[in-house]
Scaffold this motif. Structure first.
Motif, PDB file in Angstrom:
ATOM      1  N   ARG B 225      -4.803   8.658   5.792  1.00  0.00           N
ATOM      2  CA  ARG B 225      -3.758   7.642   6.001  1.00  0.00           C
ATOM      3  C   ARG B 225      -2.543   7.935   5.104  1.00  0.00           C
ATOM      4  O   ARG B 225      -1.399   7.830   5.550  1.00  0.00           O
ATOM      5  CB  ARG B 225      -4.329   6.251   5.708  1.00  0.00           C
ATOM      6  CG  ARG B 225      -3.431   5.141   6.191  1.00  0.00           C
ATOM      7  CD  ARG B 225      -4.162   3.798   6.345  1.00  0.00           C
ATOM      8  NE  ARG B 225      -3.349   2.943   7.178  1.00  0.00           N
ATOM      9  CZ  ARG B 225      -3.814   2.164   8.147  1.00  0.00           C
ATOM     10  NH1 ARG B 225      -5.100   2.113   8.408  1.00  0.00           N
ATOM     11  NH2 ARG B 225      -2.982   1.432   8.865  1.00  0.00           N
ATOM     12  N   GLU B 226      -2.816   8.347   3.868  1.00  0.00           N
ATOM     13  CA  GLU B 226      -1.725   8.645   2.936  1.00  0.00           C
ATOM     14  C   GLU B 226      -0.898   9.838   3.433  1.00  0.00           C
ATOM     15  O   GLU B 226       0.335   9.821   3.380  1.00  0.00           O
ATOM     16  CB  GLU B 226      -2.299   8.928   1.543  1.00  0.00           C
ATOM     17  CG  GLU B 226      -1.229   8.890   0.473  1.00  0.00           C
ATOM     18  CD  GLU B 226      -1.766   9.299  -0.889  1.00  0.00           C
ATOM     19  OE1 GLU B 226      -2.951   9.701  -0.961  1.00  0.00           O
ATOM     20  OE2 GLU B 226      -0.990   9.233  -1.859  1.00  0.00           O
ATOM     21  N   ARG B 229       1.328   8.706   6.123  1.00  0.00           N
ATOM     22  CA  ARG B 229       2.416   7.901   5.559  1.00  0.00           C
ATOM     23  C   ARG B 229       3.523   8.798   4.995  1.00  0.00           C
ATOM     24  O   ARG B 229       4.703   8.551   5.185  1.00  0.00           O
ATOM     25  CB  ARG B 229       1.846   7.039   4.426  1.00  0.00           C
ATOM     26  CG  ARG B 229       2.084   5.552   4.604  1.00  0.00           C
ATOM     27  CD  ARG B 229       1.502   4.812   3.402  1.00  0.00           C
ATOM     28  NE  ARG B 229       0.277   4.104   3.731  1.00  0.00           N
ATOM     29  CZ  ARG B 229      -0.797   4.032   2.958  1.00  0.00           C
ATOM     30  NH1 ARG B 229      -0.839   4.678   1.804  1.00  0.00           N
ATOM     31  NH2 ARG B 229      -1.823   3.329   3.335  1.00  0.00           N
TER      32      ARG B 229
END
Lengths: 330, 330
Positions: B225-226, B229
């Motif tokens: 997810r990071e 992002r």
């Protein structure tokens, strides 16, 4: 010898049969149709040809017997299940998977369920009993042992497992000898030993299976051959040969390569130390004079369940006669 | 937005797709048909619904993607293989085996071969790569991780694995929350992380799969997810909802129970921290004004590979536009 008694007289006999694959399975079916008293027929099946394939535990002889008894066997092909399809096998080929062994779609269910139960810790005899109950099979079908025994054919092309010899090498290598790896430490299945010692037993039948590949592995287990030798119950073998040929499979070729006569006398010779009689085919009537044990001549070719029932009846009738003669001799 | 460029301009794009089962697999097929440069498309597939059945390792989402890409999927049924038969399943029922899961005969080959290779020590990504090569699939299809992650639905009837929830309980229990057991210690597949860091990447596509069941398990892996992002590459999601309904499966029901708006705004909300744009259906044109990221409106219903190709094209075109805008803004 003609049987004038109705088959019902055999229905409550207690019988132990030793059995391999297709030919033996047919007579097992006949015995199962004849002996209607539940639990009175015990069929001990060779597991020496069992193998692993794609992670599945495959027991060819157990499957042949179970399918024959459940009336699910394919009679034309001679092995596997009736109404079989091969879609999984086609897809395995697309995936580049091992596909030399003909896995049928319906047959796969047996291998999946058995492998799953074995992996969860059940014994092969537990799994077999469960499957037989599910399929409504009356007879007690038992693997010869819950421990692994592997038949090895020593050939001019080296040592081969049965599937390697028969499927991959198409039965071509010359067989010099056979061995049964693990037989010396395997425990014969407890119900086999119990039935061998059963004072109520009426007959022991050696089914018309390949002597070296199907019956010898059972005989190689600790105490089995000796128990047969010492048994007071008539042990009757049914010859798998008709006119010097096997109905199916490599029995004749292997016997010839092992220099055993490829006829009724050869079969009697293999089992000589424990059989009391041999059932031979009409085509081999003239052999009778040369066979070293009493014989009965009948039709041994089983084209239908009715043929199998007749042969089962003739075999048990013959055992009765041998038992009576033994009593009269004393 | 209309695409006036021929599809060939997309053929050498480098794209990473995140994908679950059936709906996602259709767009994966479209992307695969569009991106003809071998190795340029990486499809990361959810494994949170994987399970063991009869000793077989079953990976429902990987199978949906592989069958769709190999043009072997059944389009009418919406899952599994075309021209499927169910003979093994029928026989499993006869044997009293577990038969709640619809194992097709052709499909079984995949499970057998995969389970066999996994048991022999290969990783799931190795096995998947091997199978894709065998089936002539151009794209790189990777499981999200080689370590087990299991999606758990916490419901008013207790904690359920996906198959329990969806097949056994027929999707009826009310979902209160979801968790992804093992995601905290599982390693994201190395090729996924490599592609996320790939400076040559043109777009990241979140396929129209169930957000909670298919995409969140991938996002739950350490660092994924990071990386999304922080990515400089446009991340574009395709909404799995049309007119407030899922084309197939329980997406709408689960979103409603989790009190997420069951429309384009809800989808944007779930992915808000990392998507740069959302592809929505013509039926949801009026949602556009309320979605917190740029949208493109197109036909998202994929009834044929041609529809999937058009959607793939519109999605990559949209990503191009977002990238161009981002450059101009700087």
């Amino acid at each position: 010898m003609t049987d004038h008694r109705p088959p019902s007289l055999h229905s409550s006999k207690r019988v132990l049969a030793l059995c391999g694959g297709v030919g033996g399975a047919k007579l097992a079916r006949g015995l199962n149709d004849l002996i209607t008293q539940p639990g009175n027929l015990t069929i001990t099946v060779n597991t020496g040809d069992d193998f692993e394939h794609l992670g599945l535990n495959i027991c060819p002889d157990l499957d042949s017997v179970v399918y024959a008894l459940a009336d699910k066997n394919d009679r034309e092909r001679g092995w596997g299940r009736a109404d079989e399809t091969w879609h999984c096998l086609e897809s395995l080929k697309e995936l580049g998977a091992e596909s030399w062994f003909a896995l049928g779609d319906r047959d796969l269910a047996m291998h999946l369920e058995r492998s799953h139960r074995l992996r969860s810790g059940q014994t092969l005899s537990d799994v077999t009993a469960h499957i037989c109950r599910q399929l409504g099979i009356r007879a007690q079908v038992i693997p010869m042992s819950n421990n692994p025994v592997r038949t090895v054919l020593h050939t001019n092309e080296g040592a081969l497992a049965f599937q390697d010899y028969f499927v991959r090498k198409m039965g071509k290598p010359k067989v010099e000898s056979l061995s049964y790896t693990g037989a010396d430490i395997a425990q014969p299945q407890a119900d086999l030993m119990a039935r061998l010692a059963d004072p109520e037993l009426d007959a022991i039948v050696i089914c018309p299976s390949n002597p070296q590949l199907s019956i010898e592995p059972i005989l190689a287990l600790n105490g089995v051959r000796e128990a047969l030798r010492l048994s007071k119950v008539p042990v009757v073998a049914v010859s798998p040969l008709i006119g010097g040929k096997a109905v199916k499979g490599p029995a004749a070729k292997i016997m010839q390569e092992l220099e055993i006569p490829v006829d009724s006398t050869g079969i009697a010779q293999v089992y000589l130390d424990f059989i009391k009689g041999l059932v031979i085919d009409q085509a081999d009537e003239l052999d009778a004079a040369y066979v070293s044990v009493p014989t009965v001549v009948t039709q041994t070719l089983m084209k239908s369940p009715e043929d199998a029932l007749s042969l089962a009846q003739a075999t048990l009738e013959f055992a009765d006669k041998l038992r009576l003669e033994a009593t009269q001799t004393k």
